[in-house]
Design an enzyme around this catalytic site. Sequence first.
Site, PDB file in Angstrom:
ATOM      1  N   LYS A  33       5.959   2.868 -10.287  1.00  0.00           N
ATOM      2  CA  LYS A  33       4.846   2.451  -9.440  1.00  0.00           C
ATOM      3  C   LYS A  33       4.936   0.958  -9.048  1.00  0.00           C
ATOM      4  O   LYS A  33       5.699   0.200  -9.635  1.00  0.00           O
ATOM      5  CB  LYS A  33       3.522   2.701 -10.162  1.00  0.00           C
ATOM      6  CG  LYS A  33       3.213   4.198 -10.349  1.00  0.00           C
ATOM      7  CD  LYS A  33       2.943   4.864  -9.029  1.00  0.00           C
ATOM      8  CE  LYS A  33       2.314   6.236  -9.109  1.00  0.00           C
ATOM      9  NZ  LYS A  33       3.019   7.241  -9.876  1.00  0.00           N
TER      10      LYS A  33
HETATM   11  C1  LIG Z   1      -0.840  10.815  -6.112  1.00  0.00           C
HETATM   12  C2  LIG Z   1      -0.745  10.735  -7.598  1.00  0.00           C
HETATM   13  N1  LIG Z   1      -1.784  11.149  -8.342  1.00  0.00           N
HETATM   14  C3  LIG Z   1      -1.779  11.094  -9.673  1.00  0.00           C
HETATM   15  C4  LIG Z   1      -0.698  10.604 -10.367  1.00  0.00           C
HETATM   16  C5  LIG Z   1      -0.718  10.624 -11.852  1.00  0.00           C
HETATM   17  O1  LIG Z   1      -0.489   9.398 -12.440  1.00  0.00           O
HETATM   18  P1  LIG Z   1       0.127   9.340 -13.935  1.00  0.00           P
HETATM   19  O2  LIG Z   1       1.539   9.799 -13.841  1.00  0.00           O
HETATM   20  O3  LIG Z   1       0.012   7.875 -14.279  1.00  0.00           O
HETATM   21  O4  LIG Z   1      -0.718  10.179 -14.800  1.00  0.00           O
HETATM   22  C6  LIG Z   1       0.428  10.132  -9.632  1.00  0.00           C
HETATM   23  C7  LIG Z   1       1.592   9.548 -10.288  1.00  0.00           C
HETATM   24  O5  LIG Z   1       2.552  10.049 -10.696  1.00  0.00           O
HETATM   25  C8  LIG Z   1       0.417  10.229  -8.225  1.00  0.00           C
HETATM   26  O6  LIG Z   1       1.468   9.845  -7.500  1.00  0.00           O
END
Ligand SMILES: Cc1ncc(COP(=O)(O)O)c(C=O)c1O
Length: 356
Positions: free
Chosen positions: A169
């Site tokens: 990210k």
């Molecule tokens: C659009 C979106 N929503 C939710 C997430 C979930 O984030 P995490 O992987 O930090 O739980 C991500 C990331 O991978 C994402 O790109």
Amino acid sequence: MGELEEQAVLEVLRSRHLSLGPRLPAFEAAFAERVGARYASAVSSGTAALHLALRAVGVSEGDEVVTSPFSFVASANAILYERAKPVFVDIDPRTLNLDVDAAAAAITERTTALLPVHIFGYPADTPALERHGLPIVEDACEALGAVHADGVPVGGRGHPAAFGFYANKQLATGEGGMLTMGSAQVKETVDSERNQGRAPDMGWLDHDRLGFNYRLTDIQCAIGLAQLQRMDDMLAARARAAGWYREALADIEGLELPCEDADGNVRGWFVFVVQLPRGVDRDETIRALAADGVQSKPYLPAIHLMSFYRERFGHREGEFPVCEDVAARSIALPFFPEITESQVAEVAEALQTRLR
Ligand SMILES: Cc1ncc(COP(=O)(O)O)c(C=O)c1O
């Protein structure tokens, strides 16, 4: 990771305050300031932020939440955690975000929230959704650095907005997330629920509600704080790389590039995703690029067509034609802040050769 992060981590290790220490409120305050939010709560992932946000706005069993099928699966899964139903609607072919007219048409008396996703860092039209007067939870996991048409940064509108800090990210703490919000009450609920439901002003062992372990360690908060200091440079590096790609790929017929910023919306660059010309075999293209040393992947698949969602809700091809068309043709190209102009040129050259 740079020296700033290394130094910050060492300081936490030496302090022996590894969790629920001083870096937690410091990171929250700095992040809130960055996106113009009143409050922020750091949590263990973007998914955790989405889950707690949905709970905080009152989503519960049997409710409907209108959202986009063109997203990472976590945005829909978080709705299921509360036994509510994701009601998917098609996307806008230009921005690839939730089509706001389709969203309006999908609202019923069971709709308790709207969940727009700022996909690939491009701001969803949240202002249009605000007209419905329903709670909004924003998935801003890919959108740090994005700005809405009215000048408000994504995450700064007051709705709970979830950011993710996974390793790829814009801001990366390995794993991690942040929920920004305008309501003190939401902040109080989220802070308690991320920490096993502990009552904020009571002793350690008094838990006055159901909670989770969604805490972010002080080590991760320290990395986040260090990255915030470099955030302008890191976002600018991604935007520069996107500019090189745009130029290098401009002449490939039928190839669709990420939409340009329009009407004052500003993208926070996260990935560079292109849609292959219609009729091109995507798997074959990905294999051919790999043979040339270029890693690419199909990104993103439509959530409603994933086997779990098909089986659970009976979704089928043809329900959301724009999303399905985009999902079938999209590939993510190599994209990271350190990528050089000549690496971008090599990727473009390889793609051009394959698509000739
Ligand atoms: C659009 C979106 N929503 C939710 C997430 C979930 O984030 P995490 O992987 O930090 O739980 C991500 C990331 O991978 C994402 O790109």
